[in-house]
Structure formats: C-alpha cells, structure tokens
Write an enzyme that holds these catalytic residues in place. Structure first.
Site, mmCIF file in Angstrom:
data_model
loop_
_atom_site.group_PDB
_atom_site.id
_atom_site.type_symbol
_atom_site.label_atom_id
_atom_site.label_comp_id
_atom_site.label_asym_id
_atom_site.label_seq_id
_atom_site.Cartn_x
_atom_site.Cartn_y
_atom_site.Cartn_z
ATOM 1 N N HIS A 511 0.822 -1.212 0.000
ATOM 2 C CA HIS A 511 0.000 0.000 0.000
ATOM 3 C C HIS A 511 0.858 1.264 0.000
ATOM 4 C CE1 HIS A 511 -3.500 2.448 1.976
ATOM 5 N NE2 HIS A 511 -3.300 2.774 0.719
ATOM 6 N N HIS A 516 1.659 4.840 -2.937
ATOM 7 C CA HIS A 516 1.781 6.232 -2.480
ATOM 8 C C HIS A 516 3.185 6.806 -2.690
ATOM 9 C CE1 HIS A 516 -2.061 6.905 -0.216
ATOM 10 N NE2 HIS A 516 -2.102 5.583 -0.284
ATOM 11 N N HIS A 701 -3.605 0.557 -6.613
ATOM 12 C CA HIS A 701 -3.973 1.169 -5.338
ATOM 13 C C HIS A 701 -5.372 0.755 -4.906
ATOM 14 C CE1 HIS A 701 -5.598 4.405 -2.715
ATOM 15 N NE2 HIS A 701 -4.462 4.167 -2.096
ATOM 16 N N ASN A 705 -6.494 -1.054 -1.279
ATOM 17 C CA ASN A 705 -7.004 -0.058 -0.338
ATOM 18 C C ASN A 705 -8.479 -0.212 0.002
ATOM 19 O OD1 ASN A 705 -6.580 2.564 1.187
ATOM 20 N ND2 ASN A 705 -8.276 3.120 -0.166
ATOM 21 N N ILE A 853 -6.667 8.588 -1.323
ATOM 22 C CA ILE A 853 -6.919 8.373 0.104
ATOM 23 C C ILE A 853 -5.899 7.365 0.628
ATOM 24 C CG2 ILE A 853 -8.508 6.467 -0.207
ATOM 25 C CD1 ILE A 853 -8.822 9.245 2.422
#
Length: 853
Positions: A511, A516, A701, A705, A853
């Site tokens: 993650h 990110h 992602h 997530n 997010i």
C-alpha cells in the site's frame, strides 16, 4: 502535427468569419476593427471571500504580438462582477459572465492570466471563452491574493501541444510557467507557494520530543534508499540538524502546492470521516486506558461490541485533556461537537456479515492471498524446499506435506505448478531481534499452499522462524494443519502470526511504498518538466489528484514516529526502515501487472493481447487486473499515437526527455545507476511507462485499499501484531494454552486499543469521497481534441464491458475464489465507470483515477 494543423485551421476559420461578418459591439472603435469575446468563469468561494471587482482576467492570444517575440497579444483586463450563485455538488459555486474587446486579428485565445487583489483565497473551478468555437479551461485550482504570491496565475486552454508545436504567442508563457514552478530550493514553503521540489524523508522523526522519536533519514544513502517527497522547507530540529522539525500538535494543514490540495468539499469530508472514526471508536477505547481492565478482548462475542454500540461518546476528564494537547483547537472543538451528537454505528464488516466464523476456514485463509487486500505477494514455488536470499533452505520437509497433496507426489505437484508460497521470511528476519524487544512476539513466516483441482488453495504447512544465537543461524518451527484438538488450536495461532506478517507487508509495502511513495516523484517531475499544455501532462493529470496531499497527511499522522502504523503494526518504530529495505529491490519495469505476474511465477508469456497467461483461471486479482491493464494500455497507446508518430518524435520531445531524466536521476535518485530504467527513446517505452504509472495510481492502489474495511474491519481476521509466541511443550505458556486455548489466543492478539485504532484507520481509508472520479471518467470538456475524445469514449466503453465480465465471473459457481466461504464477491477491481451518481462511503468497489486516500 495534428494539433498544429487543427490550430491553423481554426485560426483561419476564425479570422475569415470575423472578416466576412462582424458581429462585434462598438465602443469608440469601428465595428470592422474590434470584436467581443464572451466568457464565463466559475469559482467556489472560501470563507468570507468575495471576488467581486477584485479579481481581474486577461486573455493571452496564440498569436504573437511581434514576430519572433514568443509573447502573445494581450486583451484588456476585466474584473469579475455580477456573479450568480448555484449549487455545485453540495457547494456554493458562483458563475461570472465576462466580456473582452479585442482587435480583429487578435487570434485564438490560448491562455487566461488572472490576478487576485482579493484578501482571501478562492477555488477556481473552470472557465470558457466563446469564439466561433468554445474554448475550455479546466482549472481546479486555489487562487491566492497577489500580495502574497507576487505573481499572476496562468491557465492554458484544454488544447494540447508538444513543445515544438507550441503556438508562437504561448512560447514565452509556457517556459516561464514551468520555470516558476521549480523554485530555487530555498526557504520554508508558505501555503500559497506553487513550487514543486524534492526532499528526502527527513521528517519522520522528532528528536526534539526525545530519543524514542529519533528515526533514520530515508533517501539519499545506500543504507536507506527511498523515493523523494515534496519539499516543505521547514527548519531543522534543535536536537538534530539533519531532521526536519515537526509541528507540536497534529497538523492537517501541512504544506503541499495549492494545485495538489484537496478540494474544499473533499477536505471537509475527510476531516468529518476522521472525526467520526475518532468519536465512535477511539474515544470510548481511550477511556479504557485509564482503567485496569483495558487489555485484551476475552471472547469472540466481545469483539462484536465494535459494531453494536449506539451510545453517545462524550469526551470528558483525562481523555479530554489528552486530546486537547494533541490536536489544534479548531479540530479539538469539532471532535467535542461530534461527540455530543448521536453517533452512527460502524457498519458490519463483510467478512462476518454472512457467517461470523467463516473467516476461520483454511480455504478462506488461502483465498484471501489471491482475492483479499494483499493479492500480489503470493508466488508459485519454484524450488523445494524454499530458500532465503543467502541460500539457506527452509526446514519444511517433504514428509511434512506429502500426505496433503491430494494424491500427488511432491514432484508431480511441483511440475504442475500446484504449490504456492506466501513468503515473508527475508523481509522480516533482519529486523526480528529489534522488533521482539518492544513487547511484540513476531516470527518471519513462510506458508506453503496446495492448489487443488478446483483452484482453491489449501494451506499445507507454516514455518515460523526466528534468529538463532549465532550469526546467520535460525530457530525454526513447522506447524501443520489439523481439524481438532490442541493441534487445531496451535494451527490457528500459527495462521494469526502469518496474517500479522502479511498485515505489515500490506500496509508498509503493497500500500504505502509501492503506490503512495513511488508515485510522488512522478507527480513532482510532471509539474516541473511537462507544461500543462503538454499532452502527457494532460493524460496523467487526473491520476495525480490529491496524492501529494494525502501523502503529506500520512507523514503527519500515519507513518511518522509515534504515528498510527507504529502503534498498530508489529514492526513498530522500525516500520519505515523496513520499507526502505524492501525499496532496495524495487524496479519500475516490474511494476506493470504482466511483468509482476511473470516474476512471481503466477503467469507465463503468451501471444494473447495481455501478453501473458495466468497459471490458473480462478485468480481474481490476476484475471480482472489483466483486463484492466490491457484497457489502460490500449487507451494510452491510442492517445500517444495522436501526438507521437514515430520513435524520433519521442526522442526529440525536450520536455518529455527532461521529465524522464528527472524521475530517474532525482525523484528516484537512489536508483539512478540501475540499468533497468527505460531509455525513453522509443514509442513502446513511452507507452509501457505511462501504462505502468497509471496502473499503479489507479487499479493497483484500489486493489489494496478499498477492501480494507471488509477484511481488516474485523481485526481478528487481520491481526496486525501478536503479543505471545507459539507455546512450546513443557513451558508455563503451554500449560496456560492447554488450560484455555481461546483465552491464550485472545491474549496473543493486539489489545483493545490497538484493535480499535486499526478499525478506525481502515474505516477512514476504505471510504470513497463524493468528488471521486473513477477510471474512464473525466470532466466533459477536459480536452478540445475530438480524436482524443473519441479514443477516451472507446476506453470508457471497454471498462464498462469489463464491469459486465466481472459480474458474470462472480456468478460463475466454478470460480470459488471469487466468493469464498465468507461470501464476499471480488469487486476490488470493478471499475464502477458506468455509475455517474455519488458513490461516497464504503462500497468495496470502484477504481478511482488516483491515489486519493
């Protein structure tokens, strides 16, 4: 060339029509010498801001004011006034009509120049100008007062141009706009600064709070390599000049460039969701910290209290004082206000919605490795017994598993690619001695699984390892599946340790690191090196929405010293150091799905459109992912083909080459000498790189997530750490285990507060906000190129086709891994492109364009 010809054609049509029939209004000049260009500007006010008569707009033409100057003709300056307000997605928007008088030979408008003399910032949503054709400006940007920025804002129209095809009147603006975004690497960034620069992760620790908050700097060294982040320029700590200082209180207003900030509505929803999570879960659990019975849950029934409470959670006493010391006054007041309302119950996680105990099933344990929230770690076992990086073999023996292979010999099972492995051994082993001094009991695990004839996965052995007393030695324990008695209870303990390992990998690697963190340098390089009017900037822009802001918030409250991940994960205060160690093995050219599947032995090369064939059909992440990957690649290829006609046009694009060089040498600078980087000299390299980047930011992602609440919202299914080792015969712990295996199990799991924090976190992270834009969706006028629009419509249609395929697969009784014992249909890669209504909240599906997010 296409865009240049289109521009010339439009310009000729524009001038010819004006000369043939003048419809202009006159004001002191003859009708034959001037014309009126009408337009609309849409803004969203912030606080008490009123742009009326204090915001001024000019048009810059694509036509040069003087031959060879590179500067366009400028219109008169007009102010915004007489706006009409209306509701826009629950926010108050204001539309201003505006008129510009220009000379007949003014040419096609190419940019807007905006100066705000207002005292407050406001959000500029969009603008349009009406000539013979409507010209659109997709803005979505905060505008700050000129007295703060000392610069006008420039917005280019939605027409894309490669650098060598830039209209003469826009060449200077294009260069100056890029130059202004790069800054000079000095000074602390202010809220209104539109500057993109790189920095290392020297902002995770806080030595000024004490030695326990010292953390290594990540990035810029061989020992701790890392992708770069956006620079904030905060002053150094007093205790350590190499570490950037941090605010004393939790700060949700950390600097990111204005164009990367959440929209007003998104920020409001994010704060509201976070506050609700705090009130519903953390406040009642925080109260337990001041009581003697604040430790473990004692039964399965007790854990259901997360989802059944409906009482007001008033903040008072010591809890109130602690909270007040942690957060800014405004946020504190919002939490107090929310705590006095009637809290909504947390939704029941899907994992226990149909059957409260189905998650305990071995088949479900295996299924989540290919259809859960960490589906890209598992791999096909190529050598038995497994080996670690230094060549030391696992202690799992053939005799441990030979009777659990459904009648096959080990050789037959290996030759048939029937044995898979979930291997966390090498990632965790170097850190275990440090981890296990923190009140945590952790192993480095290997799990072997057998793929049955119906493609379900049966776990057949778990190896739990710890460092031995001498260098490179290990203490190993192998546990085998059992269906009853003490052996079955020990097997359940072993599975919990495996999942705790997997939770660390999921949060820190799959993650955080691999989506990110690795994407942020691409965003910074894109803003610094590719003009907004560059087609590749236009292609990538929606896939960068909100990522820098959410990453900045993560550095503030999630991955920092004392942050949420350090509190809940077994890796504790070495969490980010562990992710740096894994980054050493990261390769961008292996992040695309086909290459990743081949690397893990889950697919082989094939001549079909995806380029690979899955090892087995019922791998939900792989099957759906390959369809999404192929759709993205087709769209990227179609788009790039409009602007790049051959390899030479890629090589000669000076902005593109500068962009790729900066990504390799600065953004991922610790990897600059790796030989696997694409050379970016061929069209195929460009499309592969762009497809990979969009895949990471969107589908990858989404897959790791948005299912977090469904699976980890019930913390027994996804424990994040263990507080006891597997008991050994002849010890006090083993006697304790024999007396009450369930009690031992609950004592081994995280304590109530840690579980509460986990549930609150995944509840926030799993939510879509109302302004989410999904893969295959864009604003209607995001480009003025009709061919691009046509190709994008084709992409949208393909995604909707994939949606139907996914729904059909989920109904197919042969594909057992798509549903499992817990009855959760696999929808984490369901695009949700076809739905145009609001889809906020926990939906367990949908692929947003970006890491938002």
């Amino acid at each position: 060339m296409v865009s240049k010809c289109l521009l010339c054609s439009c310009l000729q049509d524009y001038v010819s029509a004006i000369r043939g029939k003048v419809t202009s209004e006159s004001s002191g000049k003859t009708k034959s010498s001037t014309t009126i260009i009408k337009g609309e500007v849409v803004i969203i006010r912030h606080g008490e801001s009123d742009p009326e008569k204090s915001v001024f707009v000019q048009i810059c033409s694509c036509t040069e004011d003087k031959p060879g100057s590179g500067k366009g003709k400028m219109s008169e300056q007009r102010s915004l006034k007489g706006g009409k307000s209306y509701d826009f997605n629950g926010m108050k928007a204001t539309k201003y009509r505006i008129k510009f008088r220009v000379e007949l030979d003014f040419g096609i408008p190419g940019a807007l120049v905006i100066k705000s003399q207002n005292k407050q910032k406001f959000f500029l949503l969009s603008a349009t100008l009406q000539t013979l054709h409507q010209i659109h400006f997709h803005c979505n940007s905060w505008i700050y007062p000129f007295q703060l920025t000392k610069a006008d804002r420039v917005f280019f129209s939605n027409t894309s141009h490669l650098p060598n095809q830039t209209p003469g009147g826009l060449r200077h603006l294009r260069q100056e706009e890029l130059k202004s975004l790069r800054g000079n690497k000095t000074g602390e960034r202010k809220e209104w600064d539109r500057i993109y620069d790189y920095d290392i992760y020297n902002d995770l620790g806080n030595p000024d709070k004490g030695r326990e908050h010292v953390r290594p700097v990540l990035g810029g060294s061989r020992s701790h390599p890392y992708p770069r982040r956006g620079r904030t320029g905060r002053p150094p700590c007093k205790a350590d000049p190499l570490t950037e200082s941090r605010p004393e209180k939790i700060n949700l207003d950390i600097y990111v460039p204005p164009d990367e900030r959440f929209s007003p509505k998104k920020l409001s929803e994010f704060i509201s969701n976070s506050i609700q999570a705090t009130v519903h879960l953390l406040i009642p659990e925080a109260k337990l910290l001041f009581r003697k019975d604040s430790g473990s849950f004692r039964s399965f029934e007790e854990t259901s209290s997360f989802f059944s409470g409906n009482k007001n959670q008033v903040v008072e006493g010591q809890v109130k004082e602690v909270l007040k010391s942690m957060v800014p006054e405004k946020l504190f007041n919002e939490v107090i206000h929310a705590s006095n309302q009637n809290p909504v119950k947390f939704p029941l996680p899907q994992i226990i919605a149909e059957n409260e105990l189905a998650w305990l099933d071995d088949e479900e344990f295996g299924r989540q490795m290919i259809a859960g929230i960490n589906p890209a770690k598992i791999q096909c076992l190529e050598v038995f017994p497994p080996k670690c990086k230094n060549g030391v073999s696992s202690s799992i023996k053939e005799s441990d598993i030979e009777n659990n292979l459904d009648g096959l010999s080990l050789t037959e099972a290996m030759n048939g690619w029937k044995i898979l492995i979930l291997d966390h051994h090498d990632d965790l082993m170097p850190f275990l001695n440090r981890i296990n001094t923190k009140g945590v009991c952790a192993y480095a695990s290997r799990t072997l699984l057998f793929r049955r004839s119906d493609d379900t996965l049966k776990p057949i052995a778990i190896e739990l390892s710890m460092p031995g007393s001498s260098y490179a030695s290990e203490i190993n324990m192998v546990l085998l599946p059992a269906s009853h008695g003490n052996e079955a209870a020990l097997w359940q303990l072993a599975k919990a340790h495996v999942v705790a390992n997997d939770s660390v990998h999921h949060q820190l690697i799959s993650h955080w690191l691999q989506t990110h963190a690795v994407v942020e340098p691409f965003i910074i390089a894109t803003r610094r090196q590719l003009s907004v009017m560059h087609p590749i900037h236009r292609l990538l822009d929606p896939h960068f929405k909100d990522t820098m802001h959410i990453n900045a918030l993560a550095r503030s409250i999630l991955i920092n010293s004392g942050g949420i991940l350090e509190k809940i994960l077994l890796s504790g205060d070495i969490s980010m150091e562990l992710s740096s160690e894994v980054y050493k093995e990261w390769r961008f050219d292996q992040q695309g799905l086909p290459e990743d599947l081949i690397k893990r032995g889950m697919a082989i090369k094939d001549s079909n459109p995806t380029g690979v064939r899955l090892l087995f059909e019922d791998y939900p992440y792989g099957a759906d992912g390959l369809e999404i990957w192929t759709a993205i690649k087709t769209w990227v290829t179609d788009f790039c083909s409009i602007f790049y006609k051959d390899d030479n046009s890629v090589k000669s694009d000076i902005e593109l080459q500068a962009w790729w060089s900066e990504i390799k040498n600065t953004g991922h600078g610790d990897k600059r000498n790796e030989t696997w980087w694409y050379k970016m000299k061929e069209f195929s390299e460009l499309t592969e790189a762009l497809t990979t980047l969009i895949w990471i930011a969107s589908a990858l992602h989404a897959s790791v997530n948005f299912g977090q609440y469904a699976y980890a919202g019930y913390p027994l299914n996804r424990p994040t750490l263990c507080r006891k080792f597997i008991p050994k015969e002849g010890t006090i712990e083993y006697a304790e285990f024999l007396e009450d295996p369930d009690k031992y199990y609950f004592k081994m799991l995280p304590e109530r507060f840690e579980m509460s924090l986990t549930v609150a976190l995944v509840e926030v992270l799993s939510q879509h906000t109302s302004d989410e834009v999904y893969l295959g969706q864009r604003p209607s006028e995001w480009t003025d190129n009709e061919e691009v629009k046509h190709k994008f419509d084709k992409f949208n249609a393909e995604l909707q086709k994939i949606e139907r395929k996914i729904m059909e697969r989920n109904k197919d009784p042969r594909l057992k891994n798509r549903y499992g014992p817990v009855k959760i249909p696999y929808q984490l890669l369901y695009p949700d492109t076809s739905s145009n209504g609001p889809k906020e909240g926990i939906t367990g599906k949908g692929i947003p364009n970006s890491i938002s997010i």
